[in-house]
Design a protein around this motif. Structure first.
Motif, short mmCIF file in Angstrom:
data_model
loop_
_atom_site.label_atom_id
_atom_site.label_comp_id
_atom_site.label_asym_id
_atom_site.label_seq_id
_atom_site.Cartn_x
_atom_site.Cartn_y
_atom_site.Cartn_z
N LEU A 57 0.81 -1.05 -0.06
CA LEU A 57 -0.04 -0.09 -0.09
C LEU A 57 0.95 1.32 -0.15
O LEU A 57 0.58 2.05 -0.69
CB LEU A 57 -0.82 -0.15 1.21
CG LEU A 57 -2.21 -0.89 1.12
CD1 LEU A 57 -2.71 -0.96 2.47
CD2 LEU A 57 -3.02 -0.75 0.10
N GLU A 58 2.02 1.22 0.68
CA GLU A 58 2.78 2.36 0.83
C GLU A 58 3.63 2.51 -0.60
O GLU A 58 3.43 3.71 -1.04
CB GLU A 58 4.02 2.12 1.94
CG GLU A 58 4.64 3.59 2.13
CD GLU A 58 3.79 4.66 2.73
OE1 GLU A 58 4.22 5.74 2.41
OE2 GLU A 58 3.15 4.14 3.40
N VAL A 59 3.87 1.66 -1.09
CA VAL A 59 4.59 1.85 -2.49
C VAL A 59 3.60 2.38 -3.60
O VAL A 59 3.94 3.38 -4.24
CB VAL A 59 5.23 0.52 -3.07
CG1 VAL A 59 5.53 0.37 -4.64
CG2 VAL A 59 6.29 -0.07 -2.29
N PHE A 60 2.49 1.80 -3.35
CA PHE A 60 1.44 2.24 -4.44
C PHE A 60 0.90 3.53 -4.20
O PHE A 60 0.38 4.42 -4.93
CB PHE A 60 0.29 1.25 -4.71
CG PHE A 60 0.71 0.06 -5.78
CD1 PHE A 60 0.77 0.29 -6.90
CD2 PHE A 60 1.35 -1.04 -5.27
CE1 PHE A 60 1.27 -0.74 -7.70
CE2 PHE A 60 1.53 -1.99 -5.89
CZ PHE A 60 1.73 -1.85 -7.48
N LYS A 61 1.01 4.23 -2.76
CA LYS A 61 0.71 5.63 -2.49
C LYS A 61 1.90 6.14 -3.11
O LYS A 61 1.36 7.47 -3.75
CB LYS A 61 0.75 5.79 -1.03
CG LYS A 61 -0.61 5.25 -0.44
CD LYS A 61 -0.33 5.50 0.99
CE LYS A 61 -1.51 4.84 1.83
NZ LYS A 61 -1.40 5.14 3.33
N ASN A 62 2.83 5.82 -3.07
CA ASN A 62 4.32 6.70 -3.67
C ASN A 62 4.02 6.73 -5.20
O ASN A 62 4.83 7.89 -5.55
CB ASN A 62 5.51 6.05 -3.34
CG ASN A 62 5.88 6.28 -1.81
OD1 ASN A 62 5.43 7.15 -1.15
ND2 ASN A 62 6.52 5.34 -1.23
N ILE A 63 3.50 5.62 -5.71
CA ILE A 63 3.96 5.75 -7.37
C ILE A 63 2.41 5.92 -8.07
O ILE A 63 2.20 6.23 -9.00
CB ILE A 63 4.22 4.44 -7.80
CG1 ILE A 63 3.37 3.37 -7.65
CG2 ILE A 63 5.70 4.12 -7.22
CD1 ILE A 63 4.07 2.10 -8.25
N SER A 64 1.42 6.47 -7.10
CA SER A 64 0.10 6.77 -7.67
C SER A 64 0.18 7.93 -8.53
O SER A 64 1.33 8.92 -8.40
CB SER A 64 -0.99 7.16 -6.47
OG SER A 64 -0.48 8.52 -6.09
N GLY A 65 -0.39 7.96 -9.95
CA GLY A 65 -0.32 9.00 -10.93
C GLY A 65 0.79 8.58 -11.80
O GLY A 65 0.63 9.16 -12.84
N THR A 66 1.72 7.32 -11.59
CA THR A 66 2.57 6.97 -12.50
C THR A 66 1.88 6.21 -13.52
O THR A 66 0.83 5.35 -13.03
CB THR A 66 3.51 6.30 -11.83
OG1 THR A 66 4.18 6.82 -10.94
CG2 THR A 66 4.56 5.68 -12.74
N LYS A 67 2.13 6.42 -14.89
CA LYS A 67 1.49 5.75 -16.02
C LYS A 67 2.47 4.56 -16.30
O LYS A 67 3.56 4.62 -16.58
CB LYS A 67 1.23 6.33 -17.18
CG LYS A 67 0.45 7.83 -17.09
CD LYS A 67 -0.94 7.36 -16.70
CE LYS A 67 -1.86 8.61 -16.47
NZ LYS A 67 -3.08 8.38 -15.71
N VAL A 68 1.82 3.32 -16.33
CA VAL A 68 2.81 2.32 -16.36
C VAL A 68 2.28 1.16 -17.59
O VAL A 68 0.99 1.03 -18.10
CB VAL A 68 2.44 0.96 -15.21
CG1 VAL A 68 3.04 -0.12 -15.42
CG2 VAL A 68 2.76 1.77 -13.93
#
Length: 137
Positions: A57-68
């Motif tokens: 959850l912490e990682v995905f909070k940090n990379i939210s908005g990143t386009k993969v």
């Protein structure tokens, strides 16, 4: 604009090779693994055990908005041990990483994927052939 890949298990083996190949091709790579072995301008690393939901959850909070553009589920654990001798903790760790962790990474990544992106699940010949000592894997 560079493509971005999210790859699990980038500390060694196939995950490390995939990350380096994509970096050499100009991609941005987000690596999720228990240790970091890559130093590159376009590489972002998160020290994580993908079976740990709070860490995820912490990682995905940090990379939210990143386009993969590419998700590669590569992280895996195994033991080389007869099933009868495999500890309950080892069984839980293997299933937690190889099945549940992979599903959770994919679930959280869906929000980041762009149209036309690709999801790859790396598998093993252990799923097709009898490999002595790797029944949990």
């Amino acid at each position: 604009m560079n493509n971005t890949a999210l790859i699990t298990g980038t500390s060694r083996g196939l995950g490390l090779q995939l990350a380096n190949t994509l970096l050499d091709a100009g991609w941005n790579v987000i690596g999720l693994s228990r240790s970091c072995t890559i130093i590159h301008t376009n590489y972002s690393h998160y020290n994580i055990d993908i079976s740990n939901f709070e860490q995820l959850l912490e990682v995905f909070k940090n990379i939210s908005g990143t386009k993969v553009d590419l998700l590669v589920n590569n992280a895996a654990l195994f033991t080389n041990c007869p099933f009868a001798d495999t500890s309950v903790n080892d069984i839980a760790s293997i299933i937690g990483t190889n099945v549940i962790g992979t599903m959770m990474v994919t679930h959280h990544s869906i929000k980041l994927l762009v149209d036309g992106s690709t999801i790859i699940f790396i598998n093993s010949v252990a799923g097709l052939n009898d490999l002595i000592g790797q029944s949990v894997y």
